[in-house]
Scaffold this active site. Sequence first.
Site, PDB file in Angstrom:
ATOM      1  N   LYS A 115       1.229  -8.428   0.004  1.00 27.78           N
ATOM      2  CA  LYS A 115       0.208  -9.388   0.422  1.00 27.78           C
ATOM      3  C   LYS A 115       0.846 -10.690   0.890  1.00 27.78           C
ATOM      4  CE  LYS A 115      -3.618  -7.576  -2.308  1.00 27.78           C
ATOM      5  NZ  LYS A 115      -4.421  -7.721  -3.545  1.00 27.78           N
ATOM      6  N   LYS A 218      -2.752   7.054   3.998  1.00 30.62           N
ATOM      7  CA  LYS A 218      -4.017   7.225   3.286  1.00 30.62           C
ATOM      8  C   LYS A 218      -5.164   6.565   4.054  1.00 30.62           C
ATOM      9  CE  LYS A 218      -5.741   5.973  -1.097  1.00 30.62           C
ATOM     10  NZ  LYS A 218      -5.535   5.290  -2.361  1.00 30.62           N
ATOM     11  N   LYS A 221      -9.798   1.325   3.538  1.00 30.53           N
ATOM     12  CA  LYS A 221     -10.892   0.504   4.033  1.00 30.53           C
ATOM     13  C   LYS A 221     -10.386  -0.718   4.776  1.00 30.53           C
ATOM     14  CE  LYS A 221     -11.651  -1.592  -0.560  1.00 30.53           C
ATOM     15  NZ  LYS A 221     -12.624  -1.767  -1.646  1.00 30.53           N
TER      16      LYS A 221
END
Length: 356
Positions: A115, A218, A221
């Site tokens: 992040k 994967k 979202k």
Amino acid sequence: MSSEKPVILTCAQPSGQLTLGNYLGAIRNWTTLMDDYECFFGVVDMHAITTRYVPADLRANTLSCVALYMACGLDPHRSHIFVQSHIIGHTELAWVLSCLTPIGELQRMTQFKEKAAKLGFKVAEGDDEGVRFAHEGARAQATINSGLLMYPVLMAADILLYNAKAVPVGNDQRQHLELCRDLAQRFNQTYSDTFTIPEAYIPKSGARIMSLQNPLAKMSKSDENTQGTLFILDSPDVLKKKIMSAVTDSGSEVRNADDKPGVSNLLQILAAVTGDSIESLEASFEGKGYGAFKQAVADAVIAALEPVQTRYQALISDKAYLNDVLQKGADAAQKRAYKTLAKVYRKAGFVERPRS
Ligand code: TRP
């Protein structure tokens, strides 16, 4: 609900929309736990403010997440569905745990480093001091707030506050759960035996759904390319378009194989929504080609999501009912949270609050 059942707890951030991968790989499996465990399902809005966000969106997404949980099968009569910020104790416990957590341990967390990198910071592995940040000049868009660093401690508090025995988490959360176990042990050793050491709960059958555009990654979202992600609330038209334009592999055989990641992923999806075995699906598409196969996947996904979407629409337009659910969930969660918090405060040496 018997309080003797072991406690299972899992939480989701109300950011972005839930995907077919979340549904088939996680939420749908949680529904099978409600009979054997006392289940706590949290929507962690306090985690969601560690990255940039819009308050009005957070409010809407939190309720939407609750409605979607229930639309996917979580039953408020057989589990406790709650919003993190409604409960006193998460941040209080996180504070106590943070005083048992060396900064370096948090700076070394994979997700924190990822992040931070996204914010334009280069994370340099340092010496024993841990990790240092080097501004990457023009690319750095923001500072890194300390909440982002503390994120795993708050997550540990979510889990330990309820003395959860098992925690269903995806692979990307394994490291956070490991930290939670370390903190529980450290607290128990520093003070005295208090916390259950939680374990990851691995469902017996959990489909791992990959992106339709990049079947090696994967389905996520937060993927920038939303064409690869099927959202639970996508309209039938959108679902169909995304599935028909899914990346497939060379050749034309519908076969589950390592050198056919695109087709294999679609087979996994079809198997998960229909309940059929991969082998029987391979057999039924023999000689039929990719077009017919994709059409069948689209039809099956649309049919599987339709009842979920219908339930969601009914729930999201019934705010009074959602409030009832959240009130009931908060009452049960708070009761358990207060118990743990009182114990923790006592052991930490805080003077008990005088009662009138
Ligand atoms: N970090 C988790 C995620 O992004 C969400 C989370 C917060 C969580 N607290 C938790 C998951 C406690 C399980 C238990 O997926």
